[in-house]
Design a protein around this motif. Structure first.
Motif, mmCIF file in Angstrom:
data_model
loop_
_atom_site.group_PDB
_atom_site.id
_atom_site.type_symbol
_atom_site.label_atom_id
_atom_site.label_comp_id
_atom_site.label_asym_id
_atom_site.label_seq_id
_atom_site.Cartn_x
_atom_site.Cartn_y
_atom_site.Cartn_z
ATOM 1 N N THR B 401 0.834 -1.210 0.000
ATOM 2 C CA THR B 401 0.000 0.000 0.000
ATOM 3 C C THR B 401 0.869 1.261 0.000
ATOM 4 O OG1 THR B 401 -0.253 -0.041 2.424
ATOM 5 C CG2 THR B 401 -1.965 -1.123 1.116
ATOM 6 N N ASP B 402 2.028 1.211 0.662
ATOM 7 C CA ASP B 402 2.933 2.370 0.613
ATOM 8 C C ASP B 402 3.483 2.578 -0.799
ATOM 9 O OD1 ASP B 402 2.639 3.007 3.285
ATOM 10 O OD2 ASP B 402 4.508 2.069 3.930
ATOM 11 N N THR B 403 4.001 1.512 -1.393
ATOM 12 C CA THR B 403 4.555 1.661 -2.742
ATOM 13 C C THR B 403 3.425 1.885 -3.750
ATOM 14 O OG1 THR B 403 4.595 -0.751 -2.976
ATOM 15 C CG2 THR B 403 6.640 0.312 -2.285
ATOM 16 N N GLY B 404 2.267 1.305 -3.485
ATOM 17 C CA GLY B 404 1.119 1.552 -4.364
ATOM 18 C C GLY B 404 0.729 3.020 -4.341
ATOM 19 N N TYR B 405 0.734 3.602 -3.162
ATOM 20 C CA TYR B 405 0.409 5.030 -3.049
ATOM 21 C C TYR B 405 1.465 5.872 -3.759
ATOM 22 C CZ TYR B 405 -1.142 9.398 -0.832
ATOM 23 O OH TYR B 405 -1.616 10.669 -0.599
ATOM 24 N N GLU B 406 2.716 5.502 -3.608
ATOM 25 C CA GLU B 406 3.769 6.210 -4.336
ATOM 26 C C GLU B 406 3.520 6.130 -5.844
ATOM 27 O OE1 GLU B 406 6.738 4.634 -0.930
ATOM 28 O OE2 GLU B 406 7.711 4.836 -2.879
ATOM 29 N N ALA B 407 3.116 4.948 -6.278
ATOM 30 C CA ALA B 407 2.873 4.763 -7.715
ATOM 31 C C ALA B 407 1.689 5.598 -8.200
ATOM 32 C CB ALA B 407 2.638 3.287 -8.024
ATOM 33 N N THR B 408 0.632 5.710 -7.400
ATOM 34 C CA THR B 408 -0.505 6.539 -7.842
ATOM 35 C C THR B 408 -0.078 8.000 -7.905
ATOM 36 O OG1 THR B 408 -1.377 6.819 -5.589
ATOM 37 C CG2 THR B 408 -2.269 4.999 -6.877
ATOM 38 N N ASN B 409 0.771 8.417 -6.982
ATOM 39 C CA ASN B 409 1.255 9.793 -7.017
ATOM 40 C C ASN B 409 2.159 10.051 -8.219
ATOM 41 O OD1 ASN B 409 0.530 11.762 -4.745
ATOM 42 N ND2 ASN B 409 0.669 9.791 -3.692
ATOM 43 N N LEU B 410 2.967 9.063 -8.564
ATOM 44 C CA LEU B 410 3.797 9.211 -9.763
ATOM 45 C C LEU B 410 2.918 9.304 -11.004
ATOM 46 C CD1 LEU B 410 6.675 6.702 -8.917
ATOM 47 C CD2 LEU B 410 6.863 9.203 -9.042
ATOM 48 N N GLY B 411 1.818 8.551 -11.003
ATOM 49 C CA GLY B 411 0.900 8.616 -12.140
ATOM 50 C C GLY B 411 0.381 10.032 -12.350
ATOM 51 N N VAL B 412 0.004 10.682 -11.286
ATOM 52 C CA VAL B 412 -0.467 12.068 -11.387
ATOM 53 C C VAL B 412 0.669 12.986 -11.833
ATOM 54 C CG1 VAL B 412 -1.225 14.048 -9.995
ATOM 55 C CG2 VAL B 412 -2.399 11.847 -9.807
ATOM 56 N N GLN B 413 1.868 12.738 -11.325
ATOM 57 C CA GLN B 413 2.993 13.605 -11.679
ATOM 58 C C GLN B 413 3.305 13.520 -13.176
ATOM 59 O OE1 GLN B 413 3.983 15.543 -9.229
ATOM 60 N NE2 GLN B 413 5.509 16.689 -10.372
ATOM 61 N N VAL B 414 3.225 12.316 -13.726
ATOM 62 C CA VAL B 414 3.454 12.164 -15.175
ATOM 63 C C VAL B 414 2.423 12.976 -15.956
ATOM 64 C CG1 VAL B 414 3.380 10.514 -17.104
ATOM 65 C CG2 VAL B 414 4.591 9.908 -14.996
ATOM 66 N N PHE B 415 1.208 12.999 -15.480
ATOM 67 C CA PHE B 415 0.118 13.739 -16.135
ATOM 68 C C PHE B 415 0.259 15.255 -15.997
ATOM 69 C CE2 PHE B 415 -3.992 12.070 -17.813
ATOM 70 C CZ PHE B 415 -3.619 10.755 -17.984
ATOM 71 N N GLY B 416 1.067 15.715 -15.062
ATOM 72 C CA GLY B 416 1.162 17.162 -14.838
ATOM 73 C C GLY B 416 -0.174 17.728 -14.401
ATOM 74 N N GLY B 417 -0.436 18.979 -14.790
ATOM 75 C CA GLY B 417 -1.652 19.656 -14.354
ATOM 76 C C GLY B 417 -2.921 18.872 -14.649
ATOM 77 N N HIS B 418 -2.925 18.145 -15.760
ATOM 78 C CA HIS B 418 -4.111 17.366 -16.107
ATOM 79 C C HIS B 418 -4.379 16.263 -15.091
ATOM 80 C CE1 HIS B 418 -4.704 19.322 -20.001
ATOM 81 N NE2 HIS B 418 -3.385 19.411 -20.026
ATOM 82 N N GLY B 419 -3.338 15.814 -14.417
ATOM 83 C CA GLY B 419 -3.509 14.787 -13.393
ATOM 84 C C GLY B 419 -4.299 15.279 -12.192
ATOM 85 N N TYR B 420 -4.297 16.596 -12.014
ATOM 86 C CA TYR B 420 -4.970 17.195 -10.853
ATOM 87 C C TYR B 420 -6.458 17.435 -11.101
ATOM 88 C CZ TYR B 420 -4.945 20.081 -6.560
ATOM 89 O OH TYR B 420 -5.141 20.578 -5.293
ATOM 90 N N ILE B 421 -6.843 17.332 -12.372
ATOM 91 C CA ILE B 421 -8.233 17.580 -12.776
ATOM 92 C C ILE B 421 -9.023 16.282 -12.659
ATOM 93 C CG2 ILE B 421 -9.689 18.374 -14.692
ATOM 94 C CD1 ILE B 421 -7.716 20.499 -13.535
ATOM 95 N N ARG B 422 -10.168 16.375 -12.043
ATOM 96 C CA ARG B 422 -10.912 15.149 -11.742
ATOM 97 C C ARG B 422 -11.333 14.371 -12.975
ATOM 98 N NH1 ARG B 422 -14.442 16.526 -6.417
ATOM 99 N NH2 ARG B 422 -15.457 14.604 -7.062
#
Lengths: 591, 591
Positions: B401-422
Motif C-alpha cells: 500500500t505504501d509503494t502503491g500510493y507512491e505509484a498513484t502519485n507518480l501517475g499524477v505527476q506524469v500527467f502534470g496539471g491534467h492529473g490534478y483535474i478530476r
C-alpha cells in the motif's frame, strides 16, 4: 478541523536568531524595519490568518467555486474575507511604495505568505497570482501601463492573473497558439484559449487584469516568438474606472482534486484588446520574472500546508488515547495512553518538524537574499545574492513541495481513519498540497532547471553560493565538540553532494540524458544537504540555551534530522551514479 | 478517464513462469485447476472488470453514496453491476464448495481481486468485506449459523460486514463498549455504536449480515473479554428468507477523501438480536482470521490502484507531445516529442512498474502459500506455509500500500496539471489509495506486528521462511555471470536486512521502544529486499528469452529496481541503527 496558530516563536527564531533579520535595517529603504515593526506585522498577519482566513478553509473546500454563464462565484465568506484582507493592506505589503505599496522586506513577506498558505491556500491564490502579475508589470511594463494598473493591483481593488498554459501546451510554451494582432492605435487584438488560469474569473474585485502570453503573427517560431500582453476584463474609462467589457470570458472552471475555492479557469480571448508589456517576442523574460517569484512562493505553499498538517497531527497525538506505551503504562488513570508515547508516532511528527523548520530556514535564507539583491548598495553583494537565488529557486520549489506533501501525508497517517474523513480537515491538506508539486513548473522541470541550467551556469558560480558557506561552516566547526554529532553527518552528505555534482557535470555534458536521469535525485540530495547545514546552524544557535525546552527541541530535531532523514543522501548518490542507461534502454513499445 | 486493460500476460507470467502455478493441480481438491481453467477465469474476470466495473469508477466517485433516514443508496449503476457480478459467480469463487462456492485457488483469486481493485475499488469493497465475514463465519461459526447464512453470503444475495471500530477505539479494541447481553433462547441483545463500517448499509443485497465485536457483561477486561456475534439486518424467517427488521440501523455515512462509492457507515445497534460466533470472549481469534485475509487483500488494493495509475500514465506519456528530447529531436515531423522520451518520465514509469510487478510476484507467492496451507497433504508443508504467511502478511499490507500510493502519485505527476483535474481520473487513484495505508491496521501497526510479534516468534521460525529462500538463492547463483549485476545488489540488501534483524532483535528485547522506533523502516527494508529477490528470479526466468521484448523489459526492470530503488536499503539500515533515543528524548510538551 485543526485550529491553526501561527508559529510566531519559530518564525522569529529563524528570522532573527538564525538568519540575523535585525540587520535588515542596514539596507537602504529598510531603515524602518526594526524588530518591533517586523514583529507587529507578524502578529497582525497571524490574527487575520487565524481568525478570518482559516475559518473559511474547510467550508471553501466543501462549497468550491461555482460557474454559471461566464460568471464565477467564490465560496461563501470569501468576498468579505477578501475585503478585510484588502482593507488591512495585505495585498500591498510586498509592493513598491511608489505605487501605494508598503515595500516590506521579502524575509518578512515570506513568513506572512507561509501563514496565509497554512490558513487557507485557496484564498491565498487570489492575492498570490495578483502579486505575480504585479511583479511582471512592475518590472517590464511601460510607465503608462504601470500608472494605470499598478495602484489598483497594489490596493487590491483589482486583481491580476498570469495566462500561460493552453490545452496542448503546458511546460512547452513554444507550442503556443494564442495570437496577438497589432492594431493601428498601438494596442493588440488577442485571440486564443488559455487553460488552468488561477483566479481567471471571480467575484472578489471590480476588475481583473490578465497578463497573457501570445504570438504576434510573423514573429520568430517557438518560444522566441512569445510576447506578453496586458488584457483587462473591463477596459478602464477616462477616470481609470472599469469601463466597457473587453473580449475575454471565462468558459468554464475545472473540477480539481483540491484548492477547490481557487477558481481555475478556461479563459477565452476573442479579439480582446491588449497592450504589449516589454518588447515584442521577449515575453518570456517578464514571464520568468514572475515565474521565479512564484516558484519561491509555491515552495512556501508546501511549507505552509505542512505546518498546518503538523499542528493537526500533534494535537490529535496528544489527545487521542489508544493502546499502551511499549515501555510501560504512561497514563495509569486512563484506559489508554496518548498516541504520542509511541515511537512510530514520534518518528512521523519529528519528520514533519524537521522538514518544516529546516524548510522555513531555507525559505528565509532565500528571502533575505532577495532583499540583498534588491537593496544592497554594493553591486557585488547584489550579484552574489542573485546567483544564490538562481540556484535555490528550483530547490525551494521542488524540495519544499515534495517534503511538504510528505508531511501532509504523515499528518493523515497520525490521525488514522479519522484523517481520511473530510470533517477533520486533514485530508484536505494532501489534496491542496498535491498541486504544488506540479504547477509553476512540475518538480521534474525544476530538477532539470537545476542540473541543466543553474548548476553549469558561469562554471558553477551559482553553485558556489551554496557550497562555499557549507564547506566554510564544516571547516570552521570540524573541531567543535558540541556539534560533532551534526557536523559529521553534514560533512558526509556534503561529500556526497560534491561527488554527485562532479558526476552530473561530467556525464551530463557529454550525454544530456544522463543529467536528466539524475536530475530529480540530485535536487533532493541538494535539498537534504542544504537543510542539514541549516539544522547544524540552528543547533549551534540553540545549544547554549538548551535548558529552555524550546531550544532543547531544536537541538534534538537537528539530531533527528541527521540520524533519520539525512541518510537518504547515501541512497541518492547511489541512484545518481547508477546513471540512465537502463531506463533509456527500455523500449518505448514495451512500456 | 484512463481505460483499464487487465495485464493478463503479466499475470500469467507471474503465476506460471515465476511461481509455478501449473503445480496447483497437484494439491488435493485443485485437480481441475489446470492452466486452461485458470486462464479462462482470468479472461472472464478481465471482461467484467474492464467492461462492467471500470466504467462506473469515475461516476461512482462523483456521485458517491447517498444517505437518507437510515437508507443508503449506492451510485447509479452499482446495483446492476452487482447483479451482473453476482450472476457471474464472482462472489463465490473463493468460497467453500460445501456452501455453493467454487473453491478456486488463492493464487487465482488474488489476481481476480487485483483486477477488481484496479477497475473499481469502491465497488470491490462490498464483496470484499462480505468475504471477510464469510471467512470468520466459515472458520468459527456453529453448523447451524453456517447453514443458515453461508450459502447466502456465497451466492451474494446477502452481504456481510465486519463491525470492529467504535468512535473512541480503533487500533485498541480492548477499549470497546458495545455490550452483548445473553438471552434465555441462547441469543444475545447487542447494544452499541460502531463506526467506519464499510458496506454497513446499502441497496445491493436483500439482507446484510453484520459480524460484530462486543463484550458480554461480567467477562474479562480489555481485549480478552471481546466476543464475536452475528447480527443480521433482517432476521431470517422459517424459510430462511429476510424476515422482521432487527435492531440495527445506519445512523449516517462518512464523507471521505476517496472510495466515495463505498458506504462507510455509523451503525447503531439497539438491543439487536445476535448469535455468538465461536467461544465467548474469544472473538479476537475469529476476528484475526478475517483480518489476516483482509490485510493481504488490502495489500492487493495498493497493487491494483498502482496498476491503473501506471496504465493511465504510460498512455499519456506516449501521446502527450511536449518539449524535445535532451538527446536530440525524436519526432521531427511533429511540433514536439512525446513525454516518454524524457529520462525523468521514464524514471517515474519504471518505478511504478518495478513496484507493481515485484509486488504482484510477492502477492502471488503469498497466495500460493495460502493454497499450500489449505490443501497440502503434508502437515509439515502446511505449517511452513502458515509460517510464511504470518511473516509476509504485515509486509504485503504495508509495503504494497505504501509503494502503491507512491505509484498513484507518480501517475499524477506524469500527467502534470491534467492529473490534478478530476475528469482525467488520475487523482482518484491517490484519493482511493490513501485509505489502504490506514485501514485494517495502519501501516505503523503492521510494522509493529512484524518486529514485535512475527519476527521473534518461535525464535525466528517465521522469518526463516523468507530468509532461507533468499540466502539459498544468492548462494546458488553467486557464480552465475548472467545474474551478477542483480545478485550483487541483492546480496548487499540481504546483508543489510540481516544486520537490521539482529539489531532489532537485540535492542528490542531489552527496550521495546527501540523496536518501535525501528519498525516502519525495518518493514520497508524487508519489503525492498524481498522484492529484490523476486526481481532476480524474474530476470532469471526472462533472460533466456530476452529476444522477446516482453522478457527484455523484465530484465531491464529488474536492473532498474536494483540500481534505482534498492539503494534505499542502505539509508534504512542507517536509520534503524540510529535508534530511538533522540525521538524518545523529545519532551511531550515541546511537540
Amino acid at each position: 478541523m485543526p485550529a491553526y496558530k501561527a508559529p510566531l516563536r519559530d518564525m522569529r527564531y529563524v528570522l532573527y536568531d538564525v538568519m540575523g533579520g535585525d540587520d535588515l535595517t542596514s539596507l537602504p529603504g529598510y531603515e524602518d524595519f526594526t524588530r518591533d515593526t517586523l514583529d507587529a506585522v507578524l502578529e497582525e498577519a497571524a490574527k487575520i490568518c487565524e481568525q478570518v482566513l482559516q475559518p473559511l478553509n474547510r467550508s471553501g473546500d466543501e462549497e468550491g467555486c461555482a460557474y454559471e454563464n461566464g460568471v464565477v462565484r467564490t465560496p461563501k465568506g470569501f468576498k468579505q474575507a477578501y475585503d478585510t484582507f484588502r482593507d488591512g493592506g495585505w495585498t500591498s505589503i510586498a509592493c513598491d511604495p511608489a505605487f501605494g505599496g508598503q515595500g516590506v522586506p521579502a524575509a518578512l513577506n515570506t513568513l506572512v505568505e507561509e501563514m496565509i498558505c497554512s490558513a487557507n491556500l485557496s484564498f491565498g491564490m487570489y492575492p498570490g497570482l495578483s502579486h505575480g502579475a504585479y511583479v511582471a508589470l512592475h518590472g517590464y511594463g511601460s510607465d503608462e501601463l504601470k500608472q494605470a494598473y499598478l495602484p489598483k493591483l497594489v490596493d487590491g481593488t483589482w486583481s491580476g492573473t498570469m495566462c500561460l498554459t493552453e490545452p496542448h501546451c503546458g511546460t512547452d510554451l513554444g507550442l503556443m497558439r494564442t495570437k496577438a494582432v497589432p492594431q493601428e492605435d498601438g494596442s493588440y487584438k488577442i485571440t486564443g484559449t488559455k487553460t488552468f488560469i488561477s483566479a481567471g474569473e471571480h467575484d472578489l474585485t471590480e476588475n481583473i487584469v490578465h497578463l497573457v502570453l501570445a504570438k504576434i503573427p510573423g514573429g520568430p517560431k517557438g518560444i522566441k516568438g512569445v510576447s506578453l500582453f496586458l488584457v483587462p476584463k473591463f477596459l478602464p474609462d477616462a477616470e481609470g474606472r472599469p469601463g466597457p467589457r473587453n473580449g475575454v470570458r471565462c468558459g468554464s472552471i475545472e473540477h480539481k482534486m483540491g484548492i477547490k475555492a481557487s477558481a481555475t479557469c478556461v479563459m477565452n480571448f476573442d479579439d480582446a484588446q491588449g497592450w504589449l508589456i516589454g518588447q515584442p517576442h521577449k515575453g518570456m523574460q517578464a514571464m520568468f520574472a514572475m515565474m521565479n517569484a512564484e516558484r519561491l512562493a509555491v515552495g512556501v505553499q508546501g511549507l505552509g500546508l505542512a505546518e498546518s498538517a503538523y499542528q493537526g497531527a500533534v494535537t490529535y497525538a496528544k489527545e487521542r488515547l489508544q493502546g499502551r506505551s511499549l515501555s510501560g503504562v504512561k497514563n495509569p488513570d486512563k484506559p489508554a495512553d496518548p498516541l504520542i508515547v509511541h515511537p512510530d508516532i514520534r518518528r512521523m511528527l519529528l519528520t514533519q518538524r524537521a522538514y518544516i523548520e529546516g524548510g522555513r530556514a531555507l525559505a528565509i535564507w532565500a528571502a533575505k537574499a532577495l532583499d540583498t539583491a534588491k537593496k544592497h548598495p554594493d553591486p557585488a553583494e547584489r550579484s552574489k545574492a542573485e546567483d544564490f537565488i538562481a540556484i535555490v529557486t528550483p530547490v525551494i520549489k521542488a524540495f519544499l513541495t515534495d517534503t511538504g506533501y510528505e508531511a501532509t501525508n504523515l499528518g493523515v497517517q497520525v490521525f488514522g481513519g479519522h484523517g481520511y474523513i473530510r470533517d477533520h480537515g486533514m485530508e484536505q491538506f494532501i489534496r491542496d498540497g498535491r498541486i504544488a508539486q506540479i504547477y509553476e513548473g512540475a518538480n521534474g522541470i525544476q530538477a532539470l532547471d537545476l542540473v541543466g541550467r543553474k548548476m553549469p551556469a558561469h562554471a558553477g558560480r551559482y553553485l558556489r553560493t551554496v557550497f562555499h558557506p557549507i564547506s566554510d561552516y564544516i571547516e570552521a566547526n570540524k573541531s567543535n565538540a558540541d556539534l560533532a554529532d551534526l557536523i559529521g553527518p553534514l560533512g558526509k552528505a556534503f561529500g556526497r553532494l560534491q561527488q554527485a555534482t562532479l558526476h552530473v557535470a561530467r556525464v551530463g555534458m557529454a550525454r544530456p540524458d544522463e543529467a536528466g536521469a539524475a536530475a530529480s535525485d540530485y535536487l533532493r540530495l541538494f535539498g537534504l544537504t542544504t537543510l542539514a547545514y541549516l539544522w547544524a546552524r540552528m543547533a549551534e544557535v540553540s545549544l547554549p540555551q538548551a535548558d529552555d525546552p524550546f531550544h532543547k527541541a531544536k537541538v534534538l530535531t537537528a539530531r533527528f534530522y541527521m540520524e533519520r532523514l539525512l541518510p537518504q543522501t547515501g541512497a541518492l548518490l547511489s541512484t545518481i551514479l547508477a546513471g540512465g542507461k537502463t531506463m533509456m534502454a527500455f523500449e518505448e513499445a514495451a512500456f
